[in-house]
Scaffold this motif. Structure first.
Motif, PDB file in Angstrom:
ATOM      1  N   GLN A 158      -6.079 -20.624  -0.395  1.00 28.24           N
ATOM      2  CA  GLN A 158      -7.272 -20.682  -1.243  1.00 28.24           C
ATOM      3  C   GLN A 158      -6.881 -20.816  -2.708  1.00 28.24           C
ATOM      4  O   GLN A 158      -7.457 -21.621  -3.444  1.00 28.24           O
ATOM      5  CB  GLN A 158      -8.138 -19.432  -1.053  1.00 28.24           C
ATOM      6  N   GLN A 159      -5.895 -20.031  -3.126  1.00 24.52           N
ATOM      7  CA  GLN A 159      -5.438 -20.103  -4.511  1.00 24.52           C
ATOM      8  C   GLN A 159      -4.828 -21.470  -4.810  1.00 24.52           C
ATOM      9  O   GLN A 159      -5.020 -22.017  -5.893  1.00 24.52           O
ATOM     10  CB  GLN A 159      -4.430 -18.985  -4.785  1.00 24.52           C
ATOM     11  N   LEU A 160      -4.106 -22.029  -3.848  1.00 24.33           N
ATOM     12  CA  LEU A 160      -3.502 -23.351  -4.017  1.00 24.33           C
ATOM     13  C   LEU A 160      -4.576 -24.412  -4.244  1.00 24.33           C
ATOM     14  O   LEU A 160      -4.457 -25.249  -5.144  1.00 24.33           O
ATOM     15  CB  LEU A 160      -2.658 -23.708  -2.786  1.00 24.33           C
ATOM     16  N   VAL A 161      -5.641 -24.356  -3.451  1.00 27.11           N
ATOM     17  CA  VAL A 161      -6.695 -25.380  -3.534  1.00 27.11           C
ATOM     18  C   VAL A 161      -7.366 -25.367  -4.905  1.00 27.11           C
ATOM     19  O   VAL A 161      -7.664 -26.431  -5.461  1.00 27.11           O
ATOM     20  CB  VAL A 161      -7.735 -25.175  -2.404  1.00 27.11           C
ATOM     21  N   VAL A 162      -7.586 -24.195  -5.468  1.00 26.11           N
ATOM     22  CA  VAL A 162      -8.291 -24.114  -6.751  1.00 26.11           C
ATOM     23  C   VAL A 162      -7.349 -24.104  -7.952  1.00 26.11           C
ATOM     24  O   VAL A 162      -7.799 -24.024  -9.086  1.00 26.11           O
ATOM     25  CB  VAL A 162      -9.220 -22.868  -6.811  1.00 26.11           C
ATOM     26  N   SER A 163      -6.031 -24.215  -7.722  1.00 24.33           N
ATOM     27  CA  SER A 163      -5.079 -24.092  -8.822  1.00 24.33           C
ATOM     28  C   SER A 163      -4.954 -25.357  -9.670  1.00 24.33           C
ATOM     29  O   SER A 163      -4.337 -25.316 -10.729  1.00 24.33           O
ATOM     30  CB  SER A 163      -3.704 -23.676  -8.306  1.00 24.33           C
ATOM     31  N   GLY A 164      -5.502 -26.453  -9.220  1.00 25.44           N
ATOM     32  CA  GLY A 164      -5.403 -27.670 -10.021  1.00 25.44           C
ATOM     33  C   GLY A 164      -6.308 -28.760  -9.480  1.00 25.44           C
ATOM     34  O   GLY A 164      -6.801 -28.682  -8.359  1.00 25.44           O
ATOM     35  N   GLU A 165      -6.509 -29.785 -10.291  1.00 25.84           N
ATOM     36  CA  GLU A 165      -7.347 -30.905  -9.868  1.00 25.84           C
ATOM     37  C   GLU A 165      -6.626 -31.733  -8.811  1.00 25.84           C
ATOM     38  O   GLU A 165      -5.404 -31.844  -8.837  1.00 25.84           O
ATOM     39  CB  GLU A 165      -7.682 -31.794 -11.062  1.00 25.84           C
ATOM     40  N   MET A 166      -7.381 -32.288  -7.912  1.00 26.76           N
ATOM     41  CA  MET A 166      -6.884 -33.208  -6.874  1.00 26.76           C
ATOM     42  C   MET A 166      -6.030 -32.538  -5.799  1.00 26.76           C
ATOM     43  O   MET A 166      -5.605 -33.195  -4.860  1.00 26.76           O
ATOM     44  CB  MET A 166      -6.073 -34.363  -7.498  1.00 26.76           C
ATOM     45  N   ILE A 167      -5.763 -31.241  -5.900  1.00 26.33           N
ATOM     46  CA  ILE A 167      -4.925 -30.582  -4.894  1.00 26.33           C
ATOM     47  C   ILE A 167      -5.665 -30.498  -3.565  1.00 26.33           C
ATOM     48  O   ILE A 167      -5.097 -30.730  -2.502  1.00 26.33           O
ATOM     49  CB  ILE A 167      -4.455 -29.197  -5.378  1.00 26.33           C
ATOM     50  N   GLY A 168      -6.969 -30.188  -3.619  1.00 22.81           N
ATOM     51  CA  GLY A 168      -7.778 -30.142  -2.399  1.00 22.81           C
ATOM     52  C   GLY A 168      -7.773 -31.475  -1.680  1.00 22.81           C
ATOM     53  O   GLY A 168      -7.644 -31.542  -0.455  1.00 22.81           O
ATOM     54  N   GLU A 169      -7.907 -32.553  -2.445  1.00 21.91           N
ATOM     55  CA  GLU A 169      -7.910 -33.891  -1.848  1.00 21.91           C
ATOM     56  C   GLU A 169      -6.523 -34.263  -1.327  1.00 21.91           C
ATOM     57  O   GLU A 169      -6.397 -34.980  -0.335  1.00 21.91           O
ATOM     58  CB  GLU A 169      -8.392 -34.922  -2.867  1.00 21.91           C
ATOM     59  N   ALA A 170      -5.485 -33.796  -1.985  1.00 19.35           N
ATOM     60  CA  ALA A 170      -4.122 -34.104  -1.548  1.00 19.35           C
ATOM     61  C   ALA A 170      -3.800 -33.417  -0.224  1.00 19.35           C
ATOM     62  O   ALA A 170      -2.923 -33.865   0.510  1.00 19.35           O
ATOM     63  CB  ALA A 170      -3.125 -33.682  -2.624  1.00 19.35           C
ATOM     64  N   LEU A 171      -4.509 -32.318   0.104  1.00 17.87           N
ATOM     65  CA  LEU A 171      -4.258 -31.595   1.348  1.00 17.87           C
ATOM     66  C   LEU A 171      -4.943 -32.232   2.557  1.00 17.87           C
ATOM     67  O   LEU A 171      -4.550 -31.970   3.690  1.00 17.87           O
ATOM     68  CB  LEU A 171      -4.726 -30.142   1.217  1.00 17.87           C
ATOM     69  N   VAL A 172      -5.968 -33.061   2.337  1.00 20.54           N
ATOM     70  CA  VAL A 172      -6.759 -33.627   3.444  1.00 20.54           C
ATOM     71  C   VAL A 172      -5.896 -34.332   4.492  1.00 20.54           C
ATOM     72  O   VAL A 172      -6.074 -34.095   5.690  1.00 20.54           O
ATOM     73  CB  VAL A 172      -7.881 -34.559   2.925  1.00 20.54           C
ATOM     74  N   PRO A 173      -4.929 -35.175   4.117  1.00 20.31           N
ATOM     75  CA  PRO A 173      -4.118 -35.837   5.155  1.00 20.31           C
ATOM     76  C   PRO A 173      -3.301 -34.874   6.019  1.00 20.31           C
ATOM     77  O   PRO A 173      -2.851 -35.247   7.097  1.00 20.31           O
ATOM     78  CB  PRO A 173      -3.182 -36.756   4.360  1.00 20.31           C
ATOM     79  N   TYR A 174      -3.132 -33.657   5.557  1.00 26.86           N
ATOM     80  CA  TYR A 174      -2.296 -32.692   6.276  1.00 26.86           C
ATOM     81  C   TYR A 174      -3.113 -31.685   7.088  1.00 26.86           C
ATOM     82  O   TYR A 174      -2.542 -30.746   7.640  1.00 26.86           O
ATOM     83  CB  TYR A 174      -1.391 -31.950   5.283  1.00 26.86           C
ATOM     84  N   TYR A 175      -4.421 -31.870   7.169  1.00 24.81           N
ATOM     85  CA  TYR A 175      -5.264 -30.935   7.929  1.00 24.81           C
ATOM     86  C   TYR A 175      -4.820 -30.843   9.387  1.00 24.81           C
ATOM     87  O   TYR A 175      -4.927 -29.792   9.995  1.00 24.81           O
ATOM     88  CB  TYR A 175      -6.731 -31.356   7.890  1.00 24.81           C
ATOM     89  N   ARG A 176      -4.326 -31.933   9.958  1.00 25.94           N
ATOM     90  CA  ARG A 176      -3.913 -31.901  11.373  1.00 25.94           C
ATOM     91  C   ARG A 176      -2.747 -30.955  11.612  1.00 25.94           C
ATOM     92  O   ARG A 176      -2.593 -30.436  12.709  1.00 25.94           O
ATOM     93  CB  ARG A 176      -3.533 -33.299  11.850  1.00 25.94           C
ATOM     94  N   GLN A 177      -1.920 -30.728  10.604  1.00 24.84           N
ATOM     95  CA  GLN A 177      -0.827 -29.776  10.753  1.00 24.84           C
ATOM     96  C   GLN A 177      -1.282 -28.343  10.478  1.00 24.84           C
ATOM     97  O   GLN A 177      -0.778 -27.412  11.084  1.00 24.84           O
ATOM     98  CB  GLN A 177       0.327 -30.116   9.796  1.00 24.84           C
ATOM     99  N   ILE A 178      -2.216 -28.171   9.545  1.00 19.22           N
ATOM    100  CA  ILE A 178      -2.581 -26.832   9.076  1.00 19.22           C
ATOM    101  C   ILE A 178      -3.689 -26.189   9.915  1.00 19.22           C
ATOM    102  O   ILE A 178      -3.623 -24.996  10.223  1.00 19.22           O
ATOM    103  CB  ILE A 178      -3.042 -26.898   7.603  1.00 19.22           C
ATOM    104  N   LEU A 179      -4.691 -26.967  10.294  1.00 21.54           N
ATOM    105  CA  LEU A 179      -5.919 -26.369  10.840  1.00 21.54           C
ATOM    106  C   LEU A 179      -5.920 -25.925  12.306  1.00 21.54           C
ATOM    107  O   LEU A 179      -6.797 -25.149  12.673  1.00 21.54           O
ATOM    108  CB  LEU A 179      -7.103 -27.322  10.612  1.00 21.54           C
TER     109      LEU A 179
END
Length: 150
Positions: free
Chosen positions: A66-87
């Motif tokens: 959660q802290q990572l996602v809100v720590s900077g701009e575009m970080i949330g969008e940069a994580l989208v391709p990796y949802y298959r590994q994380i979720l």
């Protein structure tokens, strides 16, 4: 150094656990624009920490995600391709809430209830993940309901 600290999040032994958590928090707090380029290197440590399936480790990783996602701009969008590994692990523990009827659960105050933390994290990922985030989350966690579309 951020990937190294994220890799230490699966530690359960003190003082290694403390150093990993505190180091990750500090780096996310003060990292700024240096966080976005290392996102691909963070995925494997996050995935291995989540795959421990230890509730204590999961709580820490979810809060730092959660802290990572809100720590900077575009970080949330940069994580989208990796949802298959994380979720996938999120799907397993999504319903981990304690049903105590009308009693009080004091873990709520400390944000230690796994099901609630997963819900919060998924909502943050959706809000900060751009337009493709909901579709990707829904694919990996079929019971997730959008907090944006409602």
């Amino acid at each position: 150094y951020l990937p190294i600290f994220f890799d230490g999040l699966r530690e359960k032994e003190e003082p290694y656990r403390f150093l990993a958590v505190q180091g990750t928090c500090d780096m996310l707090e003060h990292g700024g624009s240096k966080i976005l380029p290392v996102i691909p290197q963070l995925i494997i440590p996050i995935k291995t920490a989540l795959n421990t399936r230890e509730p204590g480790v999961l709580v820490v990783v979810l809060k730092l995600l959660q802290q990572l996602v809100v720590s900077g701009e575009m970080i949330g969008e940069a994580l989208v391709p990796y949802y298959r590994q994380i979720l996938p692990v999120f799907n397993i523990f999504k319903s981990r809430n304690s049903n105590v009827g009308d009693s009080i659960v004091y873990n709520q105050r400390k944000r230690l209830i796994l099901g609630d933390l997963i819900k919060e994290t998924l909502e943050l990922l959706e809000v900060h993940g751009g337009e493709d985030a909901f579709i990707n989350i829904k694919y990996m966690v079929p019971t997730y309901e959008s907090c944006v579309l409602n």
